[in-house]
Design a protein around this motif. Structure first.
Motif, PDB file in Angstrom:
ATOM      1  N   GLY A 101      54.408   9.822  58.368  1.00  0.00           N
ATOM      2  CA  GLY A 101      55.051   9.091  57.241  1.00  0.00           C
ATOM      3  C   GLY A 101      55.986  10.125  56.396  1.00  0.00           C
ATOM      4  O   GLY A 101      57.193   9.949  55.949  1.00  0.00           O
ATOM      5  N   ALA A 102      55.304  10.977  55.771  1.00  0.00           N
ATOM      6  CA  ALA A 102      55.554  11.944  54.911  1.00  0.00           C
ATOM      7  C   ALA A 102      56.334  11.320  53.605  1.00  0.00           C
ATOM      8  O   ALA A 102      57.321  11.672  53.010  1.00  0.00           O
ATOM      9  N   LEU A 103      55.690  10.214  53.149  1.00  0.00           N
ATOM     10  CA  LEU A 103      55.994   9.623  51.914  1.00  0.00           C
ATOM     11  C   LEU A 103      55.734  10.754  50.881  1.00  0.00           C
ATOM     12  O   LEU A 103      54.748  11.433  50.620  1.00  0.00           O
ATOM     13  N   PHE A 104      56.601  10.542  49.794  1.00  0.00           N
ATOM     14  CA  PHE A 104      56.389  11.476  48.538  1.00  0.00           C
ATOM     15  C   PHE A 104      55.223  10.714  47.684  1.00  0.00           C
ATOM     16  O   PHE A 104      55.296   9.754  47.130  1.00  0.00           O
ATOM     17  N   THR A 105      54.046  11.628  47.511  1.00  0.00           N
ATOM     18  CA  THR A 105      52.890  10.831  46.950  1.00  0.00           C
ATOM     19  C   THR A 105      53.200  10.563  45.463  1.00  0.00           C
ATOM     20  O   THR A 105      52.260   9.789  45.076  1.00  0.00           O
ATOM     21  N   ASP A 106      53.898  11.231  45.045  1.00  0.00           N
ATOM     22  CA  ASP A 106      54.119  11.151  43.235  1.00  0.00           C
ATOM     23  C   ASP A 106      55.252   9.927  43.085  1.00  0.00           C
ATOM     24  O   ASP A 106      55.485   9.891  41.962  1.00  0.00           O
ATOM     25  N   ASN A 112      60.520   6.111  46.923  1.00  0.00           N
ATOM     26  CA  ASN A 112      60.564   6.691  47.959  1.00  0.00           C
ATOM     27  C   ASN A 112      61.935   6.137  48.959  1.00  0.00           C
ATOM     28  O   ASN A 112      62.519   7.292  49.433  1.00  0.00           O
ATOM     29  N   ILE A 113      61.937   4.965  49.089  1.00  0.00           N
ATOM     30  CA  ILE A 113      63.177   4.612  50.046  1.00  0.00           C
ATOM     31  C   ILE A 113      64.547   4.957  49.170  1.00  0.00           C
ATOM     32  O   ILE A 113      65.505   5.293  49.822  1.00  0.00           O
ATOM     33  N   ARG A 159      55.561   1.826  57.499  1.00  0.00           N
ATOM     34  CA  ARG A 159      56.699   0.752  57.416  1.00  0.00           C
ATOM     35  C   ARG A 159      57.493   1.201  56.413  1.00  0.00           C
ATOM     36  O   ARG A 159      58.793   0.937  56.405  1.00  0.00           O
ATOM     37  N   VAL A 160      57.046   1.747  55.362  1.00  0.00           N
ATOM     38  CA  VAL A 160      57.751   2.119  54.300  1.00  0.00           C
ATOM     39  C   VAL A 160      58.451   3.310  54.793  1.00  0.00           C
ATOM     40  O   VAL A 160      59.767   3.562  54.348  1.00  0.00           O
ATOM     41  N   ALA A 161      58.008   4.183  55.591  1.00  0.00           N
ATOM     42  CA  ALA A 161      58.546   5.327  56.060  1.00  0.00           C
ATOM     43  C   ALA A 161      59.663   5.072  57.069  1.00  0.00           C
ATOM     44  O   ALA A 161      60.606   5.585  56.994  1.00  0.00           O
ATOM     45  N   PHE A 162      59.242   4.024  57.443  1.00  0.00           N
ATOM     46  CA  PHE A 162      60.425   3.246  58.509  1.00  0.00           C
ATOM     47  C   PHE A 162      61.727   2.835  57.705  1.00  0.00           C
ATOM     48  O   PHE A 162      63.092   3.349  58.086  1.00  0.00           O
ATOM     49  N   ALA A 163      61.352   2.107  56.646  1.00  0.00           N
ATOM     50  CA  ALA A 163      62.414   1.645  55.665  1.00  0.00           C
ATOM     51  C   ALA A 163      63.355   2.695  55.405  1.00  0.00           C
ATOM     52  O   ALA A 163      64.508   2.635  55.288  1.00  0.00           O
ATOM     53  N   ARG A 164      62.714   3.770  54.897  1.00  0.00           N
ATOM     54  CA  ARG A 164      63.354   4.875  54.305  1.00  0.00           C
ATOM     55  C   ARG A 164      64.146   5.372  55.217  1.00  0.00           C
ATOM     56  O   ARG A 164      65.357   6.049  54.814  1.00  0.00           O
ATOM     57  N   ALA A 165      63.643   5.640  56.640  1.00  0.00           N
ATOM     58  CA  ALA A 165      64.377   6.387  57.493  1.00  0.00           C
ATOM     59  C   ALA A 165      65.636   5.537  58.064  1.00  0.00           C
ATOM     60  O   ALA A 165      66.847   6.266  58.341  1.00  0.00           O
TER      61      ALA A 165
END
Length: 274
Positions: A101-106, A112-113, A159-165
């Protein structure tokens, strides 16, 4: 599931065209004379043993790496010939989903999105918020925009990472093991999102995966990469039924076969005993 009249069979000029691709790392040849066509609107899977160069091809397509020989063309433009500025514009139309996912943790889910929208557009914040919230709703996660990544389950984070992509509705999607580490329900959710989003937006998607059991449910066509070559290609069911030794070995998880289990350093004899 892919329809029987898949766009793969109907497409004319491929949106991604790879010819005689060679890529090396030091003395090791990762890819040697690879040829791939990816038609517009299709979902194409790259499969093969670990370390075969599948993710490397994604990085070559996005311009993160440059080939030692051969060409990669996207919509008729050679990626390796693009300037830094041209690559920046080119990547705006590419979405990437990594296996972790590689979301930004902070940053919150919302931030993120919103990050790629703010980086690539000058939209006012009111429209940024509307766009982010619409993508969250599309992946079934409306209402979690203020949560932090550590508050999410693995499936929710993916799914959040998908939304960002997909927040900028890219023309091309690159997925690197998008279903790894997820429970069966999350796997089905991501698989369905991939297929439905690809078809609804007319995207072209490339999926690196080891998931043989799932690939028939979302891919139109598959390439199996091993020993720096394309050792098999075709619709998923055709590969499943194949008797070609390399294809049969990979699709059925056989230890014995032409695809080696042990890595052998180039130019050196290797063994457990001298």
């Amino acid at each position: 599931m892919p329809s029987s009249d898949s766009q793969f069979a109907q497409s004319d000029t491929p949106v991604i065209k790879i010819r005689d691709l060679v890529f090396r790392r030091g003395d090791r040849t990762i890819l040697d004379g690879v040829n791939i066509d990816i038609p517009r609107g299709s979902i194409v899977a790259f499969m093969g043993p670990s370390g075969a160069g599948k993710t490397t091809i994604l990085r070559l397509i996005s311009g993160q790496l440059r080939p030692d020989a051969g060409t990669i063309e996207v919509n008729g433009h050679r990626v390796s010939a693009m300037s830094r500025r041209e690559l920046h514009r080119f990547r705006r139309n590419i979405g990437v989903l990594l296996q972790d996912g590689a979301l930004f943790t902070d940053l919150t889910v919302f931030e993120n999105i919103a990050t790629p929208v703010r980086e690539h557009t000058d939209l006012p914040e009111s429209l940024v918020r509307r766009l982010v919230m619409s993508k969250l709703s599309a992946v079934g996660l409306g209402g979690i925009e203020e949560r932090m990544p550590h508050e999410l389950s693995g499936g929710m984070a993916r799914r959040v990472a998908f939304a960002r992509a997909v927040v900028l509705d890219p023309d091309i999607m690159l997925y690197d093991e998008p279903m790894t580490g997820l429970d069966p329900i999350a796997v089905s959710t991501i698989r369905t999102l991939m297929r439905e989003t690809n078809d609804a937006l007319g995207q072209t998607s490339i999926v690196v995966t080891h998931n043989v059991s799932q690939v028939r449910r979302f891919a139109d066509y598959c390439y199996i990469i091993a020993s720096a070559k394309i050792v098999g290609e075709g619709p998923p069911q055709q590969l499943t039924d194949s008797t070609e030794p390399s294809v049969d070995q990979f699709m059925n998880g056989k230890v014995e076969g032409p695809i080696p289990f042990h890595y052998q350093p180039p130019g050196a004899a290797w063994g457990l005993l001298d």
